[in-house]
Design a protein around this motif. Structure first.
Motif, short mmCIF file in Angstrom:
data_model
loop_
_atom_site.label_atom_id
_atom_site.label_comp_id
_atom_site.label_asym_id
_atom_site.label_seq_id
_atom_site.Cartn_x
_atom_site.Cartn_y
_atom_site.Cartn_z
N ASN A 176 0.82 -1.22 0.00
CA ASN A 176 0.00 0.00 0.00
C ASN A 176 0.86 1.27 0.00
O ASN A 176 0.38 2.34 0.36
N GLU A 177 2.12 1.15 -0.44
CA GLU A 177 2.99 2.31 -0.52
C GLU A 177 3.59 2.41 -1.92
O GLU A 177 3.85 1.40 -2.57
N ALA A 178 3.79 3.65 -2.35
CA ALA A 178 4.47 3.91 -3.61
C ALA A 178 5.78 4.61 -3.29
O ALA A 178 5.83 5.45 -2.39
N ILE A 179 6.81 4.23 -4.02
CA ILE A 179 8.08 4.95 -3.96
C ILE A 179 7.99 5.95 -5.10
O ILE A 179 7.77 5.58 -6.25
N VAL A 180 8.09 7.22 -4.76
CA VAL A 180 7.89 8.30 -5.73
C VAL A 180 9.11 9.20 -5.79
O VAL A 180 9.93 9.21 -4.88
N GLY A 181 9.21 9.97 -6.86
CA GLY A 181 10.28 10.94 -7.00
C GLY A 181 11.07 10.71 -8.26
O GLY A 181 10.51 10.42 -9.32
N SER A 182 12.40 10.79 -8.12
CA SER A 182 13.31 10.61 -9.25
C SER A 182 14.41 9.66 -8.80
O SER A 182 14.44 9.24 -7.64
N GLU A 183 15.32 9.33 -9.69
CA GLU A 183 16.43 8.48 -9.31
C GLU A 183 17.29 9.14 -8.24
O GLU A 183 17.88 8.49 -7.40
N ALA A 184 17.36 10.47 -8.25
CA ALA A 184 18.19 11.21 -7.29
C ALA A 184 17.55 11.31 -5.91
O ALA A 184 18.24 11.37 -4.90
N HIS A 185 16.23 11.38 -5.84
CA HIS A 185 15.53 11.56 -4.57
C HIS A 185 14.24 10.77 -4.59
O HIS A 185 13.41 10.95 -5.48
N GLN A 186 14.08 9.91 -3.61
CA GLN A 186 12.88 9.08 -3.53
C GLN A 186 12.33 9.10 -2.11
O GLN A 186 13.09 9.27 -1.15
N HIS A 187 11.03 8.93 -1.99
CA HIS A 187 10.42 8.74 -0.69
C HIS A 187 9.14 7.93 -0.84
O HIS A 187 8.65 7.71 -1.94
N ARG A 188 8.63 7.47 0.28
CA ARG A 188 7.44 6.61 0.30
C ARG A 188 6.18 7.44 0.55
O ARG A 188 6.19 8.37 1.34
N VAL A 189 5.11 7.01 -0.11
CA VAL A 189 3.81 7.66 0.05
C VAL A 189 2.77 6.56 0.23
O VAL A 189 2.77 5.57 -0.51
N ASP A 190 1.91 6.72 1.19
CA ASP A 190 0.81 5.77 1.41
C ASP A 190 -0.22 5.96 0.30
O ASP A 190 -0.72 7.06 0.08
N ILE A 191 -0.52 4.88 -0.42
CA ILE A 191 -1.48 4.96 -1.53
C ILE A 191 -2.80 4.25 -1.22
O ILE A 191 -3.57 3.94 -2.12
N SER A 192 -3.07 4.01 0.06
CA SER A 192 -4.28 3.28 0.46
C SER A 192 -5.56 3.89 -0.12
O SER A 192 -6.48 3.16 -0.50
#
Length: 82
Positions: free
Chosen positions: A15-31
């Motif tokens: 239920n999480e997406a890793i978002v951003g770019s190759e240089a910077h990523q973070h997790r977002v809850d996609i529930s």
């Protein structure tokens, strides 16, 4: 003040997406939007929670306007990885 900026989905893990770019990523809850988002899609996120999907062409226009304006928005997510 930025409330939600389009973020590109790089990976989905349950239920999480890793978002951003190759240089910077973070997790977002996609529930809230699970099932309607896939890798390569753009989402709007606020406080680490995906609140909607955004059409790619609209997301790219928004990101271009932000870049051209010289404005930057700090990442609102506290779950940074990358």
């Amino acid at each position: 003040m930025c409330l939600a900026t389009p973020l590109k989905v790089l990976r989905i893990e349950e239920n999480e997406a890793i978002v951003g770019s190759e240089a910077h990523q973070h997790r977002v809850d996609i529930s809230l939007i699970l099932g309607s988002v896939g890798v390569g899609d753009y989402i709007l996120s606020h406080n680490g929670m995906a609140i909607n999907t955004v059409a790619s062409d609209d997301a790219e226009k928004i990101l271009k306007m932000i870049e051209e304006s010289g404005q930057t928005c700090p990442t609102e997510d506290n779950h940074e990885h990358g």
